[in-house]
Design a protein around this motif. Structure first.
Motif, PDB file in Angstrom:
ATOM      1  N   ARG A  61       0.828  -1.208   0.000  1.00 10.89           N
ATOM      2  CA  ARG A  61       0.000   0.000   0.000  1.00 10.89           C
ATOM      3  C   ARG A  61       0.863   1.259   0.000  1.00 10.89           C
ATOM      4  O   ARG A  61       0.560   2.232  -0.704  1.00 10.89           O
ATOM      5  CB  ARG A  61      -0.921  -0.024   1.213  1.00 10.89           C
ATOM      6  CG  ARG A  61      -1.887   1.140   1.308  1.00 10.89           C
ATOM      7  CD  ARG A  61      -2.790   0.996   2.508  1.00 10.89           C
ATOM      8  NE  ARG A  61      -2.027   0.930   3.746  1.00 10.89           N
ATOM      9  CZ  ARG A  61      -2.594   0.746   4.943  1.00 10.89           C
ATOM     10  NH1 ARG A  61      -3.897   0.577   5.045  1.00 10.89           N
ATOM     11  NH2 ARG A  61      -1.844   0.716   6.020  1.00 10.89           N
ATOM     12  N   ARG A  62       1.945   1.251   0.762  1.00  9.53           N
ATOM     13  CA  ARG A  62       2.835   2.415   0.816  1.00  9.53           C
ATOM     14  C   ARG A  62       3.493   2.658  -0.546  1.00  9.53           C
ATOM     15  O   ARG A  62       3.628   3.808  -0.987  1.00  9.53           O
ATOM     16  CB  ARG A  62       3.897   2.200   1.891  1.00  9.53           C
ATOM     17  CG  ARG A  62       4.840   3.377   2.081  1.00  9.53           C
ATOM     18  CD  ARG A  62       5.655   3.209   3.348  1.00  9.53           C
ATOM     19  NE  ARG A  62       6.382   1.958   3.373  1.00  9.53           N
ATOM     20  CZ  ARG A  62       6.091   0.936   4.182  1.00  9.53           C
ATOM     21  NH1 ARG A  62       5.068   1.019   5.019  1.00  9.53           N
ATOM     22  NH2 ARG A  62       6.796  -0.167   4.157  1.00  9.53           N
ATOM     23  N   ASP A  63       3.883   1.602  -1.221  1.00 11.86           N
ATOM     24  CA  ASP A  63       4.493   1.754  -2.539  1.00 11.86           C
ATOM     25  C   ASP A  63       3.505   2.331  -3.551  1.00 11.86           C
ATOM     26  O   ASP A  63       3.862   3.181  -4.372  1.00 11.86           O
ATOM     27  CB  ASP A  63       5.010   0.394  -3.021  1.00 11.86           C
ATOM     28  CG  ASP A  63       5.537   0.444  -4.443  1.00 11.86           C
ATOM     29  OD1 ASP A  63       6.595   1.039  -4.656  1.00 11.86           O
ATOM     30  OD2 ASP A  63       4.867  -0.122  -5.341  1.00 11.86           O
ATOM     31  N   ARG A  64       2.258   1.915  -3.493  1.00  9.67           N
ATOM     32  CA  ARG A  64       1.252   2.431  -4.418  1.00  9.67           C
ATOM     33  C   ARG A  64       0.985   3.907  -4.181  1.00  9.67           C
ATOM     34  O   ARG A  64       0.859   4.681  -5.128  1.00  9.67           O
ATOM     35  CB  ARG A  64      -0.039   1.625  -4.282  1.00  9.67           C
ATOM     36  CG  ARG A  64       0.076   0.211  -4.792  1.00  9.67           C
ATOM     37  CD  ARG A  64      -1.203  -0.563  -4.533  1.00  9.67           C
ATOM     38  NE  ARG A  64      -2.326   0.030  -5.234  1.00  9.67           N
ATOM     39  CZ  ARG A  64      -2.620  -0.212  -6.505  1.00  9.67           C
ATOM     40  NH1 ARG A  64      -1.862  -1.021  -7.215  1.00  9.67           N
ATOM     41  NH2 ARG A  64      -3.666   0.345  -7.084  1.00  9.67           N
ATOM     42  N   LEU A  65       0.922   4.301  -2.927  1.00  9.60           N
ATOM     43  CA  LEU A  65       0.685   5.712  -2.631  1.00  9.60           C
ATOM     44  C   LEU A  65       1.869   6.582  -3.026  1.00  9.60           C
ATOM     45  O   LEU A  65       1.697   7.738  -3.420  1.00  9.60           O
ATOM     46  CB  LEU A  65       0.372   5.886  -1.145  1.00  9.60           C
ATOM     47  CG  LEU A  65      -1.000   5.365  -0.697  1.00  9.60           C
ATOM     48  CD1 LEU A  65      -1.163   5.508   0.808  1.00  9.60           C
ATOM     49  CD2 LEU A  65      -2.122   6.107  -1.419  1.00  9.60           C
ATOM     50  N   GLN A  66       3.076   6.060  -2.935  1.00 12.39           N
ATOM     51  CA  GLN A  66       4.246   6.834  -3.337  1.00 12.39           C
ATOM     52  C   GLN A  66       4.291   7.026  -4.849  1.00 12.39           C
ATOM     53  O   GLN A  66       4.849   8.006  -5.340  1.00 12.39           O
ATOM     54  CB  GLN A  66       5.522   6.141  -2.854  1.00 12.39           C
ATOM     55  CG  GLN A  66       5.730   6.222  -1.357  1.00 12.39           C
ATOM     56  CD  GLN A  66       6.951   5.449  -0.890  1.00 12.39           C
ATOM     57  OE1 GLN A  66       7.560   4.703  -1.666  1.00 12.39           O
ATOM     58  NE2 GLN A  66       7.325   5.597   0.367  1.00 12.39           N
ATOM     59  N   ARG A  67       3.719   6.087  -5.604  1.00 12.55           N
ATOM     60  CA  ARG A  67       3.697   6.203  -7.057  1.00 12.55           C
ATOM     61  C   ARG A  67       2.453   6.918  -7.575  1.00 12.55           C
ATOM     62  O   ARG A  67       2.295   7.089  -8.785  1.00 12.55           O
ATOM     63  CB  ARG A  67       3.770   4.808  -7.693  1.00 12.55           C
ATOM     64  CG  ARG A  67       5.098   4.110  -7.471  1.00 12.55           C
ATOM     65  CD  ARG A  67       5.195   2.810  -8.242  1.00 12.55           C
ATOM     66  NE  ARG A  67       4.351   1.769  -7.693  1.00 12.55           N
ATOM     67  CZ  ARG A  67       3.270   1.278  -8.290  1.00 12.55           C
ATOM     68  NH1 ARG A  67       2.874   1.769  -9.450  1.00 12.55           N
ATOM     69  NH2 ARG A  67       2.557   0.313  -7.736  1.00 12.55           N
ATOM     70  N   THR A  72      -6.074   0.693  -1.341  1.00 15.62           N
ATOM     71  CA  THR A  72      -6.694  -0.617  -1.142  1.00 15.62           C
ATOM     72  C   THR A  72      -6.647  -1.484  -2.387  1.00 15.62           C
ATOM     73  O   THR A  72      -7.154  -2.603  -2.370  1.00 15.62           O
ATOM     74  CB  THR A  72      -8.153  -0.451  -0.708  1.00 15.62           C
ATOM     75  OG1 THR A  72      -8.854   0.353  -1.671  1.00 15.62           O
ATOM     76  CG2 THR A  72      -8.225   0.222   0.657  1.00 15.62           C
ATOM     77  N   GLY A  73      -6.041  -0.994  -3.475  1.00 15.71           N
ATOM     78  CA  GLY A  73      -5.914  -1.801  -4.673  1.00 15.71           C
ATOM     79  C   GLY A  73      -7.130  -1.792  -5.567  1.00 15.71           C
ATOM     80  O   GLY A  73      -7.177  -2.554  -6.542  1.00 15.71           O
ATOM     81  N   VAL A  74      -8.108  -0.951  -5.292  1.00 12.71           N
ATOM     82  CA  VAL A  74      -9.306  -0.887  -6.137  1.00 12.71           C
ATOM     83  C   VAL A  74      -9.009  -0.154  -7.439  1.00 12.71           C
ATOM     84  O   VAL A  74      -9.529  -0.509  -8.502  1.00 12.71           O
ATOM     85  CB  VAL A  74     -10.458  -0.211  -5.380  1.00 12.71           C
ATOM     86  CG1 VAL A  74     -11.685  -0.068  -6.264  1.00 12.71           C
ATOM     87  CG2 VAL A  74     -10.802  -1.016  -4.130  1.00 12.71           C
ATOM     88  N   ALA A  75      -8.164   0.873  -7.386  1.00 14.29           N
ATOM     89  CA  ALA A  75      -7.808   1.665  -8.562  1.00 14.29           C
ATOM     90  C   ALA A  75      -6.297   1.672  -8.719  1.00 14.29           C
ATOM     91  O   ALA A  75      -5.545   1.504  -7.757  1.00 14.29           O
ATOM     92  CB  ALA A  75      -8.329   3.093  -8.437  1.00 14.29           C
TER      93      ALA A  75
END
Length: 231
Positions: free
Chosen positions: A81-87, A116-119
């Protein structure tokens, strides 16, 4: 993760690592309660964008000799989740910026969906896209460059190759940097370089040149001569 999903995850892990299998009903219920308490509220079983708790458990079992614990999956999920928010770069909300509450709510909703991986993360800022301000584009066409002439003159001593190129093009001479140098292999737009070859026939270093190689000048002149004929 729902309770039945936690049970399915435990059954999958038990097939890979029998040490996690509980045959006693009471122990199995306690194990399910423990895993659901740690994973149920935060960690999903699978998302549409790369997360799968079963894959995470399988990788852990392959890499670690210790039995997997629910906290191991929870930590992997937090890192994901942290990696997705950073990107992720916040896209421009569709609501009016004057409505601060709706604006903030949409931003939070988008970030929550990404976390949460929805988008999928939005990695390009919208300010870099689009056609831009028409008035600014018209002024840029009139001026010819986004760098004012006075500033360009001050920068000339610090970039002599570009300054020589601009002066030659202004006088109607061939654009030397508009072709690739066959001698030093300098690409388009880059100045020629002085290559130093060692005793082992390997390049030991290179320094940019103010003046291009004669073969590059000849090639640019030949291409300029061909342009009227092709037209």
């Amino acid at each position: 993760m729902e309770r039945n999903e936690v049970g399915a995850l435990l059954a999958y892990i038990g097939r890979l690592d029998p040490r996690l299998t509980r045959t006693d009903m009471g122990e199995a219920r306690d194990q399910l309660d423990q895993w659901h308490d740690l994973l149920g509220n935060d960690v999903p079983l699978v998302t549409h964008h790369g997360w799968d708790a079963r894959v995470t458990a399988r990788e852990y079992i392959l890499e670690s000799p210790y039995p997997i614990m629910p906290v191991d999956i929870a930590r992997k999920w937090r890192a994901y989740r942290r990696d997705r928010l950073q990107r992720h770069t916040d896209p421009l909300p569709s609501v009016s910026p004057d409505d601060q509450a709706a604006w903030t709510a949409e931003l939070r909703g988008t970030r929550r969906a990404v976390a949460t991986g929805v988008a999928a993360p939005t990695q390009h800022r919208e300010l870099t896209g689009g056609e831009g301000d028409p008035e600014l584009q018209e002024r840029l066409r009139d001026v010819g460059s986004c760098i004012p002439p006075a500033v360009r003159a001050e920068l000339a001593p610090y970039r002599p190759a570009r300054a020589a190129r601009e002066a030659a093009v202004a006088q109607g001479q061939p654009d030397v940097l508009g072709v690739r140098c066959e001698w030093c292999l300098a690409p388009l737009g880059s100045p020629c370089r002085r290559r130093r070859i060692g005793l082992d026939d390997r390049a030991r270093g290179s320094a940019p040149l103010t003046h291009p190689h004669p073969s590059r000048v000849a090639l640019a002149a030949a291409q300029q001569a061909l342009q009227p004929a092709m037209a």
